[in-house]
Design an enzyme around this catalytic site. Structure first.
Site, PDB file in Angstrom:
ATOM      1  N   ASP A   1       0.857  -1.188   0.000  1.00  0.00           N
ATOM      2  CA  ASP A   1       0.000   0.000   0.000  1.00  0.00           C
ATOM      3  C   ASP A   1       0.896   1.243   0.000  1.00  0.00           C
ATOM      4  OD1 ASP A   1      -3.133   0.736   1.568  1.00  0.00           O
ATOM      5  OD2 ASP A   1      -1.715   2.174   0.748  1.00  0.00           O
TER       6      ASP A   1
ATOM      7  N   ASP B   1      -3.627   2.272  -5.426  1.00  0.00           N
ATOM      8  CA  ASP B   1      -2.297   2.277  -4.790  1.00  0.00           C
ATOM      9  C   ASP B   1      -2.046   1.031  -3.936  1.00  0.00           C
ATOM     10  OD1 ASP B   1      -3.771   2.748  -2.413  1.00  0.00           O
ATOM     11  OD2 ASP B   1      -2.163   3.995  -1.613  1.00  0.00           O
ATOM     12  N   GLU B   2      -2.744  -0.054  -4.253  1.00  0.00           N
ATOM     13  CA  GLU B   2      -2.700  -1.180  -3.331  1.00  0.00           C
ATOM     14  C   GLU B   2      -2.838  -2.504  -4.100  1.00  0.00           C
ATOM     15  OE1 GLU B   2      -5.973  -2.190   0.098  1.00  0.00           O
ATOM     16  OE2 GLU B   2      -6.336  -0.534  -1.252  1.00  0.00           O
TER      17      GLU B   2
HETATM   18  P1  TTP Z   1      -5.268   5.046   0.792  1.00  0.00           P
HETATM   19  O1  TTP Z   1      -4.250   4.019   0.528  1.00  0.00           O
HETATM   20  O2  TTP Z   1      -6.421   4.704   1.675  1.00  0.00           O
HETATM   21  O3  TTP Z   1      -4.574   6.321   1.458  1.00  0.00           O
HETATM   22  P2  TTP Z   1      -3.184   6.975   1.172  1.00  0.00           P
HETATM   23  O4  TTP Z   1      -2.377   6.190   0.229  1.00  0.00           O
HETATM   24  O5  TTP Z   1      -3.388   8.402   0.768  1.00  0.00           O
HETATM   25  O6  TTP Z   1      -2.510   6.989   2.598  1.00  0.00           O
HETATM   26  P3  TTP Z   1      -1.938   5.742   3.447  1.00  0.00           P
HETATM   27  O7  TTP Z   1      -0.477   6.050   3.632  1.00  0.00           O
HETATM   28  O8  TTP Z   1      -2.693   5.760   4.698  1.00  0.00           O
HETATM   29  O9  TTP Z   1      -2.166   4.515   2.615  1.00  0.00           O
HETATM   30  O10 TTP Z   1      -5.877   5.574  -0.558  1.00  0.00           O
HETATM   31  C1  TTP Z   1      -5.098   5.703  -1.757  1.00  0.00           C
HETATM   32  C2  TTP Z   1      -5.513   6.950  -2.519  1.00  0.00           C
HETATM   33  O11 TTP Z   1      -6.887   6.901  -2.821  1.00  0.00           O
HETATM   34  C3  TTP Z   1      -5.291   8.225  -1.744  1.00  0.00           C
HETATM   35  O12 TTP Z   1      -3.985   8.741  -1.894  1.00  0.00           O
HETATM   36  C4  TTP Z   1      -6.349   9.126  -2.319  1.00  0.00           C
HETATM   37  C5  TTP Z   1      -7.471   8.193  -2.730  1.00  0.00           C
HETATM   38  N1  TTP Z   1      -8.569   8.249  -1.745  1.00  0.00           N
HETATM   39  C6  TTP Z   1      -9.615   9.139  -1.957  1.00  0.00           C
HETATM   40  O13 TTP Z   1      -9.646   9.837  -2.964  1.00  0.00           O
HETATM   41  N2  TTP Z   1     -10.626   9.192  -1.013  1.00  0.00           N
HETATM   42  C7  TTP Z   1     -10.630   8.434   0.122  1.00  0.00           C
HETATM   43  O14 TTP Z   1     -11.551   8.547   0.960  1.00  0.00           O
HETATM   44  C8  TTP Z   1      -9.531   7.524   0.326  1.00  0.00           C
HETATM   45  C9  TTP Z   1      -9.497   6.675   1.573  1.00  0.00           C
HETATM   46  C10 TTP Z   1      -8.543   7.463  -0.623  1.00  0.00           C
HETATM   47 MG    MG Z   2      -2.130   4.097   0.468  1.00  0.00          MG
END
Ligand code: TTP
Ligand code: MG
Length: 400
Positions: A13, A111-112
């Site tokens: 992730d 992103d995962e």
């Molecule tokens: P995530 O992996 O949930 O968050 P992140 O990568 O920004 O942070 P983390 O380090 O905690 O993993 O989500 C990936 C992307 O998806 C995030 O950068 C932006 C988008 N996203 C949204 O647009 N709205 C949301 O509510 C979430 C959770 C994510």
């Molecule tokens: Mg993330």
């Protein structure tokens, strides 16, 4: 030592993904609170936060929060509208890097991804070496950081990737699954939303360890269908497989000719070479397949595919080539010169997941031989060796 792992599942992730990409494109924003989302319009803006850099999270800014609230918490933040196309491009690049580690990969969001690397660990030494190499390659090629969780199941791997964010690596070997889960809040369990959480809270259940004290029938009584899920998740029991993405449900190689080719024997030689590449890749990742597909593109760009499904799974070059040649012969009279030829194997299964049939036993020796050939070839280069076994097949054909 790695034998104690029945499966090695990785969850990758990316850290603060959208915000991290923005910081990459604007190096002056590094180390600063960056908030990607709607326009805050001086605090009167509508819409929500997509994500925030870890610097902005220190002020309490979170994904899905109203942008006006974010602005109150962090008025001096750098507010950016999302650039979806750019993020998608980085996402593709990251997935391609991950696919270098195993064809068994499932992208679950932008992103995962989950990877089943059970068959690839031996190529990297240890589970830890493999995971570190994934992080290293992602950073080297994108300058972005990822957090990685490694566990024997998907649900535990997902919890583990979140455990030491950002830039984290958490490895949970099978015998440590229970000790890892027990102190964690029940909210971390996959599928526990607000409603289930409230019910658990009312019962005084806050940690996964407390949840584990409850017998299955009590949980079923209180939570219905969800009861069994909770029971199993509390124990890290999760049989779900990494579901292969469509494009990697097969392993294939193809070649485009400099000059269009009509000579069958030349096509045949190329086919042998491609079959060898496909076979080697399958064996490298410990996969077998059942359906062999030949692809031909002619001078006018018309493209044809023919496939044949065997009664057994294979990763032997000899089988792939034999079927490919057969399919090629179906084009007895080539309508036009050939521009591209390709061969692929699909209907893939785990090498070890395949039940041993009579056929497998018979072929066990051949398989060992091909594996040794692969190792030698990787060590000493492709030209240093003549593949005795496929040569045999070829000579048979030439002798006809
Ligand atoms: P995530 O992996 O949930 O968050 P992140 O990568 O920004 O942070 P983390 O380090 O905690 O993993 O989500 C990936 C992307 O998806 C995030 O950068 C932006 C988008 N996203 C949204 O647009 N709205 C949301 O509510 C979430 C959770 C994510
Ligand atoms: Mg993330």
């Amino acid at each position: 030592m790695e034998n104690r792992w029945p499966r090695v599942i990785i969850h990758v992730d990316m850290d603060a993904f959208f915000a991290a990409v923005e910081q990459l494109l604007h190096p002056e924003w590094k180390g600063k609170p960056v908030i990607v989302g709607a326009d805050p319009r001086g605090g009167r803006g509508r819409g929500v936060v997509s994500t925030a850099s870890y610097e902005a999270r220190q002020f309490g800014v979170r994904s899905a929060m109203p942008i006006s609230q974010a602005y109150r918490l962090c008025p001096h933040g750098i507010y950016v509208r999302p650039h979806g196309e750019v993020y998608a491009q980085y996402s593709r690049q990251i997935m391609q890097i991950l696919a270098e580690f195993t064809p068994r990969i499932q992208a679950v969001s932008i992103d995962e991804a989950f990877l089943d690397v059970t068959g690839s660990v031996h190529l990297f030494g240890s589970v830890e070496d493999l995971a570190l190499e994934i992080k290293r390659r992602i950073f080297q090629q994108t300058r972005l950081t990822a957090s990685i969780g490694v566990a024997p199941s998907k649900s535990v791997a997902k919890i583990a990737s979140d455990f030491q964010k950002p830039d984290g690596l958490t490895i949970v070997p099978p015998e440590q699954v229970q000790a890892f889960l027990d102190p964690l809040p029940v909210r971390k369990i996959w599928g526990v939303g607000e409603k289930t959480y409230q019910q658990l809270h009312h019962l005084g259940i806050e940690t996964i360890g407390q949840l584990r004290q409850y017998p299955l029938n009590v949980l079923q009584q209180k939570f219905g269908k969800m009861g069994e899920h909770l029971y199993r998740m509390a124990r890290g029991e999760d049989e779900r497989e990494v579901e292969l993405d469509d494009e990697i449900k097969s392993v294939s190689h193809e070649t485009t000719f400099d000059v269009d080719e009509s000579r069958l024997d030349v096509l045949d030689d190329v086919l042998l070479n491609l079959s060898e590449k496909v076979g080697r890749r399958l064996r490298k990742y410990r996969l077998k397949g059942k359906t062999i597909q030949l692809k031909l593109r002619f001078s006018d760009f018309s493209t044809f595919t023919r496939s044949h499904t065997l009664s057994h799974y294979t990763n032997l070059t000899e089988d792939i080539y034999r079927v490919g040649r057969h399919l090629l012969q179906e084009f007895q009279q080539l309508p036009q010169p050939v521009r591209l030829i390709g061969i692929g194997v699909s209907h893939l299964v785990d090498e070890s997941g395949v039940q041993l049939s009579f056929w497998d036993l018979e072929n066990e020796k051949k398989l060992q031989l091909e594996k040794i050939m692969d190792q030698l070839q990787e060590k000493y280069g492709a030209l240093a060796l003549t593949h005795a076994q496929t040569l045999g097949v070829k000579q048979q054909r030439k002798g006809k």
